[in-house]
Write an enzyme that holds these catalytic residues in place. Structure first.
Site, PDB file in Angstrom:
ATOM      1  CB  SER A 117      38.382  -2.370  31.953  1.00 11.23           C
ATOM      2  OG  SER A 117      37.838  -3.408  30.993  1.00 11.23           O
ATOM      3  CE1 TYR A 221      33.860  -0.633  30.178  1.00 12.55           C
ATOM      4  CE2 TYR A 221      33.789  -3.008  29.691  1.00 12.55           C
ATOM      5  CZ  TYR A 221      34.556  -1.874  30.239  1.00 12.55           C
ATOM      6  OH  TYR A 221      35.929  -1.871  30.521  1.00 12.55           O
ATOM      7  CB  SER A 222      30.910  -2.759  23.751  1.00 16.13           C
ATOM      8  OG  SER A 222      31.505  -3.618  22.777  1.00 16.13           O
ATOM      9  CG  ASN A 223      35.704  -5.584  26.757  1.00 15.61           C
ATOM     10  OD1 ASN A 223      36.411  -4.821  27.847  1.00 15.61           O
ATOM     11  ND2 ASN A 223      34.886  -6.316  27.284  1.00 15.61           N
ATOM     12  N   GLY A 365      38.973  -2.456  36.468  1.00 15.33           N
ATOM     13  CA  GLY A 365      39.016  -3.563  35.341  1.00 15.33           C
ATOM     14  C   GLY A 365      39.114  -5.079  36.058  1.00 15.33           C
TER      15      GLY A 365
END
Length: 445
Positions: A117, A221-223, A365
């Site tokens: 990330s 949090y969201s990819n 990340g």
């Protein structure tokens, strides 16, 4: 973030994000001094952009202390760890442990590494470059640019800023892409090793899951947010997102060993990547060869610790964005734990971590088997970037509570020493480093 439910059949992984290791600190300065760092973040929506002033960081690098604390990470159980520390023109690079547990091949500080990330900072820079050019407005709805991607009214409510600071309310796609995790098993990790995902497919998984809240309501949090950001970048530039980021961010920053790999193989000397998944994979399995289309613009970049230090130095020094856009990037929303304590303050693809010696900016990340942390002082002088090659090494107790691991404390000690300098000491007791404070692990029996 990780959501875990314990049942009679074992652990059920309800969702998993790529943000792996953020920190909270229990520290004492080398000499008594008042902490005068930035105040609390503003209310959600307004944000804050504090200067990062705080107790002065002692000049210089204590190489002996850095070697000792790095070795402690290895002794605590980490397979391999490598670290790059800077203080102005002075630098130190170190490594401890092995890159391959079977052969004993050692790790070294120049190894290529999947940074997960940390990719999000690169993507946010590319989006903010379009803001500079007037091609994107941060507070415009995503539907203005991608009218057919997010259905109906939802696409009108979610803004570009909400994507970048994770307040969109769009769920993570990981559970859809790796469905066995929803059943408490890790078969999907092996099934998808060479699978090619389309970005639109990943977005579909995120949109199909229950929203984490109303747009702008709170941080989650969201990819999926950053896969959408990649599609947005492609739409306004007419160029594949990875190509644009390579040309206008990676090369502009002067990075020599940073890329979006075109194949499942890391393109140069690298460690293996060992995933334990909280003991579900025993012994830990190597996932260094992997099709990273599942991460894309949310987490597919490969880099080195030295390149990451340079990237954040260039960014914070104003050489990738103009002051107005950098200020927007550093306008934050609070990330709190279950008790309402602020863990970090999240901006646009970057977060602020407050230590007694000042405020530091960066990101962390994780992908299967590797973890990364990169933090820099506001002026870019004091920095650390660190990589590890064993992930989710913690274990659950009999009550289903994820237990701290000695590796966590050892990582915290090394990072604290790197950023706060010679003479910095940790207080006795407490835990200087805690995984996943952005979304505390939720366990139900």
């Amino acid at each position: 973030m990780t959501f875990v439910r314990r049942s009679n059949r074992g652990l059920t992984i309800v969702g998993l994000g790529m943000s792996a290791v953020l920190m909270t600190w229990a520290v004492a300065p080398a000499a008594p001094a008042a902490v005068t760092g930035p105040g609390p973040a503003a209310e959600l929506g307004a944000g804050s952009a504090p200067s990062g002033a705080g107790q002065a960081v002692p000049a210089g690098i204590d190489r002996q202390a850095l070697r000792r604390t790095l070795a402690e990470i290895r002794r605590a159980g980490m397979y391999g760890v490598y670290s790059s520390v800077r203080d102005g023109d002075a630098s130190w690079d170190g490594a401890a442990g092995v890159a391959d547990v079977r052969t004993g091949r050692p790790v070294h500080s120049g190894m290529l590494h999947r940074v997960g990330s940390v990719t999000k900072t690169f993507v946010a820079v590319a989006i903010l470059q379009q803001v500079e050019r007037g091609l994107i407005e941060l507070d415009a709805p995503v539907a203005r640019y991608l009218p057919d991607l997010i259905p109906a009214e939802r696409g009108q409510k979610i803004t570009v800023r909400m994507l970048l600071n994770h307040t969109s309310g769009i769920a993570d796609y990981i559970g859809g892409a790796f469905p066995s995790l929803l059943r408490g098993t890790t078969e999907s990790l092996d099934d998808n090793r060479f699978r090619a995902f389309r970005p639109e497919e990943l977005v579909g998984f995120g949109l199909a899951a229950p929203p984490t809240g109303e747009p702008g309501q709170h941080w989650s949090y969201s990819n999926t947010n950053y896969i959408i950001a990649g599609l947005l970048l492609e739409k306004v530039t007419g160029t594949p997102a990875e190509s644009y980021i390579t040309r206008q961010v990676i090369r502009r920053a002067g990075l020599r060993d940073t890329s979006f790999p075109a194949t499942p193989i890391i393109p140069g000397p690298h460690s293996k990547a060992y995933e334990s998944f909280y003991g579900l994979i025993d012994p830990p399995r190597d996932y260094s060869v992997y099709n990273m289309s599942w991460a894309g613009t949310a987490g597919a970049i490969v880099s080195t610790t030295g390149d990451l230090d340079r990237f954040y130095r260039e960014l914070l020094g104003g050489r990738l964005l103009k002051p107005a856009q950098l200020a927007q990037m550093q306008t934050t929303v609070p990330v709190t734990d279950g008790q309402g304590n602020v863990m970090v303050n999240y901006g646009l693809g970057i977060y602020a971590e407050d230590l007694p010696c000042g405020r530091f900016w960066g990101h962390d990340g994780a992908v299967w088997g590797t973890g990364t942390i990169s933090l820099s002082a506001p002026d870019g002088r004091r920095q650390i970037s660190l990589g590890i090659n064993l992930m989710k090494y913690q274990r659950f107790d009999a009550n289903g509570v994820l237990q701290p691991h000695p590796i966590d404390d050892a990582l915290g000690t090394h990072i604290f020493q790197a950023l706060c300098g010679p003479g910095a000491t940790l207080s006795k007791g407490g835990h200087p480093f805690r995984p996943f404070p952005t979304q505390q692990t939720l366990v139900k029996r």
